[in-house]
Design an enzyme around this catalytic site. Structure first.
Site, short mmCIF file in Angstrom:
data_model
loop_
_atom_site.label_atom_id
_atom_site.label_comp_id
_atom_site.label_asym_id
_atom_site.label_seq_id
_atom_site.Cartn_x
_atom_site.Cartn_y
_atom_site.Cartn_z
N PRO A 25 -23.97 24.61 45.21
CA PRO A 25 -25.33 24.90 44.73
C PRO A 25 -25.29 25.40 43.29
CG PRO A 25 -24.56 26.60 46.26
CD PRO A 25 -23.55 25.50 46.28
N CYS A 27 -28.06 26.50 40.17
CA CYS A 27 -29.39 26.69 39.61
C CYS A 27 -29.56 25.80 38.39
CB CYS A 27 -29.58 28.13 39.15
SG CYS A 27 -29.64 29.31 40.46
N GLN A 103 -30.41 25.72 49.78
CA GLN A 103 -29.80 27.05 49.84
C GLN A 103 -30.94 28.06 49.78
OE1 GLN A 103 -27.64 28.91 46.55
NE2 GLN A 103 -25.96 29.40 47.96
N TYR A 182 -26.92 38.78 45.57
CA TYR A 182 -28.35 38.65 45.86
C TYR A 182 -28.70 39.47 47.11
CZ TYR A 182 -28.03 35.46 42.03
OH TYR A 182 -27.79 34.96 40.78
N ARG A 230 -23.26 31.25 52.64
CA ARG A 230 -22.34 31.48 51.53
C ARG A 230 -22.12 32.97 51.39
NH1 ARG A 230 -21.95 29.03 45.47
NH2 ARG A 230 -20.08 27.90 46.08
N LEU A 301 -13.17 26.83 40.80
CA LEU A 301 -12.11 26.24 39.97
C LEU A 301 -11.19 25.34 40.79
CD1 LEU A 301 -11.41 29.16 37.48
CD2 LEU A 301 -12.47 26.94 37.00
N GLY A 323 -18.43 22.59 41.72
CA GLY A 323 -19.63 22.91 40.96
C GLY A 323 -19.61 22.25 39.60
N ARG A 324 -19.00 22.95 38.64
CA ARG A 324 -19.03 22.45 37.26
C ARG A 324 -18.36 21.09 37.12
NH1 ARG A 324 -16.91 28.19 35.41
NH2 ARG A 324 -16.05 27.91 37.51
C1 LIG Z 1 -24.98 26.47 36.35
C2 LIG Z 1 -24.54 27.13 37.61
C3 LIG Z 1 -25.49 27.53 38.53
C4 LIG Z 1 -25.10 28.13 39.74
N1 LIG Z 1 -26.05 28.42 40.68
C5 LIG Z 1 -25.66 28.82 41.92
C6 LIG Z 1 -26.61 28.90 42.98
O1 LIG Z 1 -27.78 28.56 42.84
N2 LIG Z 1 -26.16 29.34 44.18
C7 LIG Z 1 -24.83 29.68 44.40
O2 LIG Z 1 -24.49 30.09 45.51
N3 LIG Z 1 -23.93 29.57 43.42
C8 LIG Z 1 -24.29 29.12 42.20
N4 LIG Z 1 -23.36 28.89 41.24
C9 LIG Z 1 -21.92 29.05 41.58
C10 LIG Z 1 -21.35 27.68 42.00
O3 LIG Z 1 -21.94 27.23 43.20
C11 LIG Z 1 -19.82 27.75 42.19
O4 LIG Z 1 -19.53 28.66 43.21
C12 LIG Z 1 -19.11 28.15 40.92
O5 LIG Z 1 -19.58 27.40 39.82
C13 LIG Z 1 -17.59 27.98 41.05
O6 LIG Z 1 -17.27 26.64 41.34
P1 LIG Z 1 -16.72 25.62 40.18
O7 LIG Z 1 -15.53 26.26 39.57
O8 LIG Z 1 -16.39 24.35 40.93
O9 LIG Z 1 -17.82 25.44 39.19
C14 LIG Z 1 -23.73 28.34 40.01
C15 LIG Z 1 -22.78 27.97 39.05
C16 LIG Z 1 -23.16 27.34 37.89
C17 LIG Z 1 -22.10 26.89 36.91
#
Ligand SMILES: Cc1cc2nc3c(=O)[nH]c(=O)nc-3n(C[C@H](O)[C@H](O)[C@H](O)COP(=O)(O)O)c2cc1C
Length: 370
Positions: A25, A27, A103, A182, A230, A301, A323-324
């Site tokens: 997820p 935002c 979510q 949250y 989560r 990551l 995510g990213r």
């Molecule tokens: C732009 C952005 C928005 C995010 N929004 C949420 C969100 O709405 N809900 C959530 O549980 N985590 C959110 N996260 C965390 C990601 O879901 C994820 O756990 C985090 O980026 C680590 O994973 P990654 O290394 O694959 O990016 C967000 C992360 C990013 C980069």
């Protein structure tokens, strides 16, 4: 052909995810009054069409003041419901074949934030917030009101109403946001919960409100549909929420009908010391999985297909959230299939790049070429 673990299906109640890759997820801060916009269609459209087993849409406020920012998605009135209904219907028509989740979230004391590109602090368009106790998130954030018993009943009703709307929208799955500092996490952590009633103090008391929300949403969500959660397994701060407590929490919500847990960390306090490194949260996922036996999604990551496959192979998780990596490359799953030698279906419009059909793949990604 034996598929790599990442491309094996996963059954959760009546829903079978075609593979174990989930879009985490994220935002988008692009809604107006909680209502999804064209941005969401192009963003989630590209992701859903690219075949992840599960797309978890961004944190979605169960009430206007439950949104993280004034620009976050909501699911609390007919207009927000209608926009998400249109969006989810479109996503399901794009041929990716994966499940689509919402979510459901309440930001509590972290509500009313500015977007990250506006600095992420409390927004000038923010609102009075509510939490377990009246402790602000940071020194330059307003103090929230400590929720009264009536507030707790109202907050729970917001989650339930959002679950009913989620069903009408057509979501396959609900994921409850109990992570990243949250509202539900604010009740769990002793750093944000200093209540001296039945909702604060002992671990049982701190878990009480989050578990009441789990039970209420589970009762409102059809028994054949899966529901995940989560969590942050550590506050990365002295005196905060711990992995041991997370294991006890996970046993309790698994018993209450939660079908999987996404294991994240942090977000409760701005001074947390987080040791960011490749796959740094994977050991937490393994710990929860081994202790509780609940299907577990690792995140954080995990950016390469080989790393994702190894995480499943070593028994640390049942699913991987990226995510990213998906913001960088919405076709992450196609490239993972290519790298791991997996077979997967493509929407017919894009069959021209499937597998080795497109010679350009060897030029664009020479490291993936044989
Ligand atoms: C732009 C952005 C928005 C995010 N929004 C949420 C969100 O709405 N809900 C959530 O549980 N985590 C959110 N996260 C965390 C990601 O879901 C994820 O756990 C985090 O980026 C680590 O994973 P990654 O290394 O694959 O990016 C967000 C992360 C990013 C980069």
């Amino acid at each position: 052909m034996t598929q790599p673990l990442l491309f094996q299906p996963l059954a959760l109640r009546s829903v079978t995810l075609p593979n174990r890759v989930s879009v985490a997820p994220m935002c988008q801060y692009s809604a107006k009054d909680g209502i999804a916009q064209d941005w969401h269609l192009q963003h989630y459209g590209a992701l859903a069409a690219s075949g992840p087993g599960l797309v978890v849409m961004e944190a979605t406020g169960v009430s206007p003041e439950g949104r993280i920012s004034p620009h976050c998605l909501g699911l609390y009135n007919d207009a927000t419901e209608a926009a998400l209904t249109r969006l989810v219907k479109a996503l399901k028509s794009f041929g990716g074949g994966g499940a689509i989740a919402t979510q459901l979230a309440h930001a509590g004391r972290k509500g009313g934030a500015a977007t990250p590109w506006e600095g992420g602090k409390f927004s000038k368009d923010g609102w009075p917030t509510i939490s377990a106790s009246n402790i602000p998130f940071d020194t330059d954030w307003p103090a929230p009101a400590a929720a009264s018993t009536e507030d707790l009943a109202r907050l729970k009703a917001c989650f339930v109403e959002a679950a009913r709307r989620s069903l009408r929208v057509g979501f396959d799955l609900i994921e409850l946001h109990s992570a990243h500092g949250y509202l539900l996490h604010q009740f769990l952590s002793p750093l944000s919960n200093r209540r001296n009633d039945g909702y604060g103090g002992s671990l049982d008391n701190r878990m009480r409100f989050p578990l009441e929300v789990v039970e209420a949403v589970r009762a409102a969500w059809p028994a054949d549909k899966p529901m995940g959660i989560r969590i942050s397994t550590s506050d990365w701060a002295e005196g905060g929420w711990t992995v041991d407590e997370s294991v006890i929490y996970a046993k309790a919500f698994a018993a209450a009908g939660i079908d999987y847990v996404c294991v994240s960390s942090g977000g409760l306090v701005p001074y947390a010391k987080i040791p960011f490194a490749a796959g740094y949260q994977i050991p937490f996922a393994r710990r929860v999985r081994e202790a509780c036996g609940i299907p577990t999604r690792a995140v954080g990551l995990i950016a390469s297909p080989q790393q994702a496959e190894a995480t499943l192979a070593e028994g640390s998780a049942d699913m991987i959230a990226v995510g990213r990596g998906f913001l960088d490359n919405p076709r992450w799953v196609w490239h993972a299939a290519e790298a791991l030698g997996a077979d997967m279906s493509y929407p017919p419009q894009y069959l021209a790049v499937r597998g080795k059909i497109w010679p350009g793949a060897a030029i664009a990604r020479p490291q993936a070429a044989e």
